[in-house]
Design an enzyme around this catalytic site. Structure first.
Site, PDB file in Angstrom:
ATOM      1  N   LYS A  13       1.213  -1.537  -0.176  1.00  0.00           N
ATOM      2  CA  LYS A  13       0.278   0.046  -0.053  1.00  0.00           C
ATOM      3  C   LYS A  13       0.959   1.430  -0.115  1.00  0.00           C
ATOM      4  CE  LYS A  13      -2.000  -1.052   4.300  1.00  0.00           C
ATOM      5  NZ  LYS A  13      -1.543  -1.963   4.329  1.00  0.00           N
ATOM      6  N   ARG A  88      -9.458   1.147   8.627  1.00  0.00           N
ATOM      7  CA  ARG A  88      -8.809  -0.258   9.427  1.00  0.00           C
ATOM      8  C   ARG A  88      -9.832  -0.902   9.908  1.00  0.00           C
ATOM      9  NH1 ARG A  88      -2.784   0.410   8.923  1.00  0.00           N
ATOM     10  NH2 ARG A  88      -1.586  -1.479   9.287  1.00  0.00           N
ATOM     11  N   ARG A 127      11.714  -6.226   5.378  1.00  0.00           N
ATOM     12  CA  ARG A 127      11.369  -5.161   4.567  1.00  0.00           C
ATOM     13  C   ARG A 127      12.534  -3.965   5.695  1.00  0.00           C
ATOM     14  NH1 ARG A 127       5.338  -2.447   4.892  1.00  0.00           N
ATOM     15  NH2 ARG A 127       6.010  -2.639   7.420  1.00  0.00           N
ATOM     16  N   ARG A 160      11.798  -1.466  10.912  1.00  0.00           N
ATOM     17  CA  ARG A 160      10.612  -1.200  11.775  1.00  0.00           C
ATOM     18  C   ARG A 160       9.972  -1.563  13.145  1.00  0.00           C
ATOM     19  NH1 ARG A 160       4.887   0.294   8.307  1.00  0.00           N
ATOM     20  NH2 ARG A 160       4.709  -0.908   9.793  1.00  0.00           N
ATOM     21  N   ARG A 171       0.035  -8.580  13.840  1.00  0.00           N
ATOM     22  CA  ARG A 171      -0.732  -8.013  12.718  1.00  0.00           C
ATOM     23  C   ARG A 171      -1.756  -9.003  11.608  1.00  0.00           C
ATOM     24  NH1 ARG A 171       4.277  -5.301  10.959  1.00  0.00           N
ATOM     25  NH2 ARG A 171       3.462  -4.022   9.383  1.00  0.00           N
TER      26      ARG A 171
HETATM   27  P1  AMP Z   1       1.402   0.390   9.072  1.00  0.00           P
HETATM   28  O1  AMP Z   1       2.374   1.591   8.774  1.00  0.00           O
HETATM   29  O2  AMP Z   1       0.509   0.693   8.489  1.00  0.00           O
HETATM   30  O3  AMP Z   1       1.479  -0.591   9.152  1.00  0.00           O
HETATM   31  O4  AMP Z   1       0.988   1.229  10.644  1.00  0.00           O
HETATM   32  C1  AMP Z   1       1.112   0.471  11.988  1.00  0.00           C
HETATM   33  C2  AMP Z   1       0.531   0.456  13.099  1.00  0.00           C
HETATM   34  O5  AMP Z   1       0.235   1.988  13.191  1.00  0.00           O
HETATM   35  C3  AMP Z   1      -0.479  -0.643  12.844  1.00  0.00           C
HETATM   36  O6  AMP Z   1      -0.107  -1.850  13.462  1.00  0.00           O
HETATM   37  C4  AMP Z   1      -1.453   0.222  13.855  1.00  0.00           C
HETATM   38  O7  AMP Z   1      -0.699  -0.489  15.031  1.00  0.00           O
HETATM   39  C5  AMP Z   1      -1.273   1.113  13.890  1.00  0.00           C
HETATM   40  N1  AMP Z   1      -1.957   2.164  12.996  1.00  0.00           N
HETATM   41  C6  AMP Z   1      -2.225   2.371  11.407  1.00  0.00           C
HETATM   42  N2  AMP Z   1      -2.684   3.250  11.243  1.00  0.00           N
HETATM   43  C7  AMP Z   1      -3.705   2.388  11.664  1.00  0.00           C
HETATM   44  C8  AMP Z   1      -5.618   2.381  12.138  1.00  0.00           C
HETATM   45  N3  AMP Z   1      -6.319   3.370  10.258  1.00  0.00           N
HETATM   46  N4  AMP Z   1      -5.916   2.417  12.881  1.00  0.00           N
HETATM   47  C9  AMP Z   1      -5.241   1.815  14.123  1.00  0.00           C
HETATM   48  N5  AMP Z   1      -4.259   1.289  14.202  1.00  0.00           N
HETATM   49  C10 AMP Z   1      -3.619   2.156  12.891  1.00  0.00           C
END
Ligand code: AMP
Length: 213
Positions: A13, A88, A127, A160, A171
């Site tokens: 994404k 999400r 990654r 990360r 996740r």
């Molecule tokens: P990402 O970078 O999109 O993989 O997000 C990393 C982490 O941030 C996720 O595993 C969640 O803990 C938190 N996170 C990101 N976006 C959301 C969202 N829309 N709702 C809730 N938690 C989020």
């Protein structure tokens, strides 16, 4: 144009969102990036969010919706946005629908980038991300020319905190339970388009662009 990118962690994404920004001239809105910035900034809610993120759980809807609301009303987002990692959950999707209506905007496309779980695990484990520009690499599938250095800007690459095996599993489970239902949510609204998320980054991008045009 307002586009939502759906897909599991590691589906691509963020990578595709960055390419869409260049193509469409609208900003990427990544709740993950905004939350990580808050964590590095050491704010109170950044500290709270980190606990959820490190456990592979979702940050509470209220917090994420408040962040989105603020971001969507900034001047650069008035012409549209690429939503990456938001919504999400179904309550987040409903809140986004209300926000869009209040602002007189609408969602044009929801693209589900589909990649199977074994592939996602492999991608996330290898990654690496640039600290300066956010460009992503993979130690095996897309290595940088020089180890730990970004090809695009020369910045330092990092892994990360949540890209470790235990958090990756959590996740993926969170995605299945809380986020996958959004595929059906948007299908029922007639907005959903599915794209195969395997192949080269450019091929996947062309599949997405074919839908957007
Ligand atoms: P990402 O970078 O999109 O993989 O997000 C990393 C982490 O941030 C996720 O595993 C969640 O803990 C938190 N996170 C990101 N976006 C959301 C969202 N829309 N709702 C809730 N938690 C989020």
């Amino acid at each position: 144009m307002n586009v939502i990118l759906l897909g599991g962690p590691g589906a691509g994404k963020g990578t595709q969102a960055k390419k869409l920004v260049a193509r469409l001239g609208v900003p990427q809105i990544s709740t993950g990036d905004m939350l990580r910035a808050a964590v590095s900034g050491g704010t109170d809610w950044g500290r709270k969010a980190k606990e959820f993120m490190d456990a592979g759980k979702l940050v509470p809807d209220e917090l994420v919706i408040a962040i989105i609301k603020e971001r969507m009303t900034q001047p650069d987002a008035t012409g549209g946005s690429i939503f990456d990692g938001f919504p999400r959950t179904v309550p987040q999707a409903e809140a986004l629908g209300r926000l869009m209506a209040d602002l007189g905007r609408s969602i044009d496309h929801v693209i589900s980038i589909e990649v199977d779980e074994a592939e996602l695990v492999g991608r996330l484990g290898g990654r690496r991300t640039c600290k300066s520009c956010g460009q992503m690499f993979h130690v095996v599938q897309a290595p940088p020319r020089k180890a730990d250095v970004c090809d695009a800007c020369g910045g330092a690459l990092y892994q990360r905190d949540d890209d470790n095996e235990a958090t990756i599993r959590s996740r993926l489970a969170t995605y299945d339970k809380a986020t996958r239902p959004l595929v059906e949510f948007y299908r029922q609204k007639g907005l959903l388009r599915r794209v195969l998320g395997v192949g080269s980054i450019d091929d996947i991008f062309e599949r997405i662009c074919a839908i957007l045009s």
